[in-house]
Scaffold this motif. Sequence first.
Motif, PDB file in Angstrom:
ATOM      1  N   ARG A  26       0.832  -1.211   0.000  1.00  0.00           N
ATOM      2  CA  ARG A  26       0.000   0.000   0.000  1.00  0.00           C
ATOM      3  C   ARG A  26       0.866   1.260   0.000  1.00  0.00           C
ATOM      4  NH1 ARG A  26      -3.085  -3.225   3.419  1.00  0.00           N
ATOM      5  NH2 ARG A  26      -2.122  -2.342   5.294  1.00  0.00           N
ATOM      6  N   LEU A  27       1.905   1.278   0.839  1.00  0.00           N
ATOM      7  CA  LEU A  27       2.780   2.457   0.895  1.00  0.00           C
ATOM      8  C   LEU A  27       3.518   2.666  -0.421  1.00  0.00           C
ATOM      9  CD1 LEU A  27       4.255   2.118   4.493  1.00  0.00           C
ATOM     10  CD2 LEU A  27       2.658   3.843   3.678  1.00  0.00           C
ATOM     11  N   LYS A  28       3.974   1.589  -1.028  1.00  0.00           N
ATOM     12  CA  LYS A  28       4.677   1.711  -2.310  1.00  0.00           C
ATOM     13  C   LYS A  28       3.745   2.204  -3.407  1.00  0.00           C
ATOM     14  CE  LYS A  28       8.574  -1.335  -1.783  1.00  0.00           C
ATOM     15  NZ  LYS A  28       9.405  -2.330  -2.459  1.00  0.00           N
ATOM     16  N   ALA A  29       2.467   1.784  -3.348  1.00  0.00           N
ATOM     17  CA  ALA A  29       1.492   2.252  -4.341  1.00  0.00           C
ATOM     18  C   ALA A  29       1.277   3.752  -4.203  1.00  0.00           C
ATOM     19  CB  ALA A  29       0.179   1.500  -4.178  1.00  0.00           C
ATOM     20  N   ILE A  30       1.224   4.256  -2.979  1.00  0.00           N
ATOM     21  CA  ILE A  30       1.062   5.698  -2.752  1.00  0.00           C
ATOM     22  C   ILE A  30       2.290   6.450  -3.254  1.00  0.00           C
ATOM     23  CG2 ILE A  30       0.884   7.480  -0.964  1.00  0.00           C
ATOM     24  CD1 ILE A  30      -0.745   5.433   0.686  1.00  0.00           C
ATOM     25  N   ILE A  38       2.252  15.592  -3.346  1.00  0.00           N
ATOM     26  CA  ILE A  38       3.647  15.351  -3.003  1.00  0.00           C
ATOM     27  C   ILE A  38       3.850  15.165  -1.501  1.00  0.00           C
ATOM     28  CG2 ILE A  38       4.325  17.776  -2.842  1.00  0.00           C
ATOM     29  CD1 ILE A  38       6.452  15.162  -4.586  1.00  0.00           C
ATOM     30  N   GLU A  39       3.055  15.864  -0.681  1.00  0.00           N
ATOM     31  CA  GLU A  39       3.172  15.734   0.774  1.00  0.00           C
ATOM     32  C   GLU A  39       2.773  14.328   1.228  1.00  0.00           C
ATOM     33  OE1 GLU A  39       1.166  18.208  -0.577  1.00  0.00           O
ATOM     34  OE2 GLU A  39       2.630  19.838  -0.441  1.00  0.00           O
ATOM     35  N   GLU A  40       1.686  13.831   0.628  1.00  0.00           N
ATOM     36  CA  GLU A  40       1.211  12.493   0.970  1.00  0.00           C
ATOM     37  C   GLU A  40       2.232  11.433   0.546  1.00  0.00           C
ATOM     38  OE1 GLU A  40      -2.503   9.546  -0.163  1.00  0.00           O
ATOM     39  OE2 GLU A  40      -2.752  11.722  -0.407  1.00  0.00           O
ATOM     40  N   ARG A  41       2.826  11.622  -0.621  1.00  0.00           N
ATOM     41  CA  ARG A  41       3.837  10.682  -1.112  1.00  0.00           C
ATOM     42  C   ARG A  41       5.066  10.695  -0.214  1.00  0.00           C
ATOM     43  NH1 ARG A  41       4.490  12.221  -7.273  1.00  0.00           N
ATOM     44  NH2 ARG A  41       6.083  10.636  -7.179  1.00  0.00           N
ATOM     45  N   PHE A  42       5.463  11.873   0.227  1.00  0.00           N
ATOM     46  CA  PHE A  42       6.631  11.991   1.102  1.00  0.00           C
ATOM     47  C   PHE A  42       6.358  11.354   2.468  1.00  0.00           C
ATOM     48  CE2 PHE A  42       9.469  14.386   3.995  1.00  0.00           C
ATOM     49  CZ  PHE A  42      10.681  14.003   3.425  1.00  0.00           C
ATOM     50  N   LEU A  46       8.333   8.206   4.278  1.00  0.00           N
ATOM     51  CA  LEU A  46       8.867   8.203   5.641  1.00  0.00           C
ATOM     52  C   LEU A  46       8.343   7.003   6.441  1.00  0.00           C
ATOM     53  CD1 LEU A  46       8.702  11.990   6.598  1.00  0.00           C
ATOM     54  CD2 LEU A  46      10.717  10.640   6.004  1.00  0.00           C
ATOM     55  N   LYS A  47       7.058   6.677   6.268  1.00  0.00           N
ATOM     56  CA  LYS A  47       6.495   5.517   6.958  1.00  0.00           C
ATOM     57  C   LYS A  47       7.160   4.226   6.484  1.00  0.00           C
ATOM     58  CE  LYS A  47       1.884   7.257   8.000  1.00  0.00           C
ATOM     59  NZ  LYS A  47       0.451   7.138   7.675  1.00  0.00           N
ATOM     60  N   LEU A  48       7.438   4.149   5.196  1.00  0.00           N
ATOM     61  CA  LEU A  48       8.101   2.965   4.646  1.00  0.00           C
ATOM     62  C   LEU A  48       9.516   2.832   5.213  1.00  0.00           C
ATOM     63  CD1 LEU A  48       7.718   0.646   2.579  1.00  0.00           C
ATOM     64  CD2 LEU A  48       8.839   2.108   0.912  1.00  0.00           C
TER      65      LEU A  48
END
Length: 101
Positions: A26-30, A38-42, A46-48
């Motif tokens: 899920r994180l990689k898909a985002i 861009i904020e959500e992707r960043f 960080l979570k990954l």
Amino acid sequence: MAKTSSVEKNNRRRKMVKQYAGKRARLKAIIQSKTAPIEERFAAQLKLAEMPRNSAKTRIRNRCEVTGRPRAYYRKLKMSRLALREMSNQGLIPGMVKSSW
């Protein structure tokens, strides 16, 4: 025969990869989504990065199921060349016979 600690460490990694596979996907898909802000992707990146290293699939080492040997591994048979040769000489693998010329 490989050290049992090395084999067990690898088994723990396999278990951890299975446990975190959905969350990582899920994180990689985002992160790879071009439509997400861009904020959500960043934040996803960080979570990954905060996730355990051993939850990555690339950390798993292919090891022989019989001996635990990490090298000379046949993926199709899930065993090393030495174990394969020994078992085929004993006649334990169907269709495989000793070759000599």
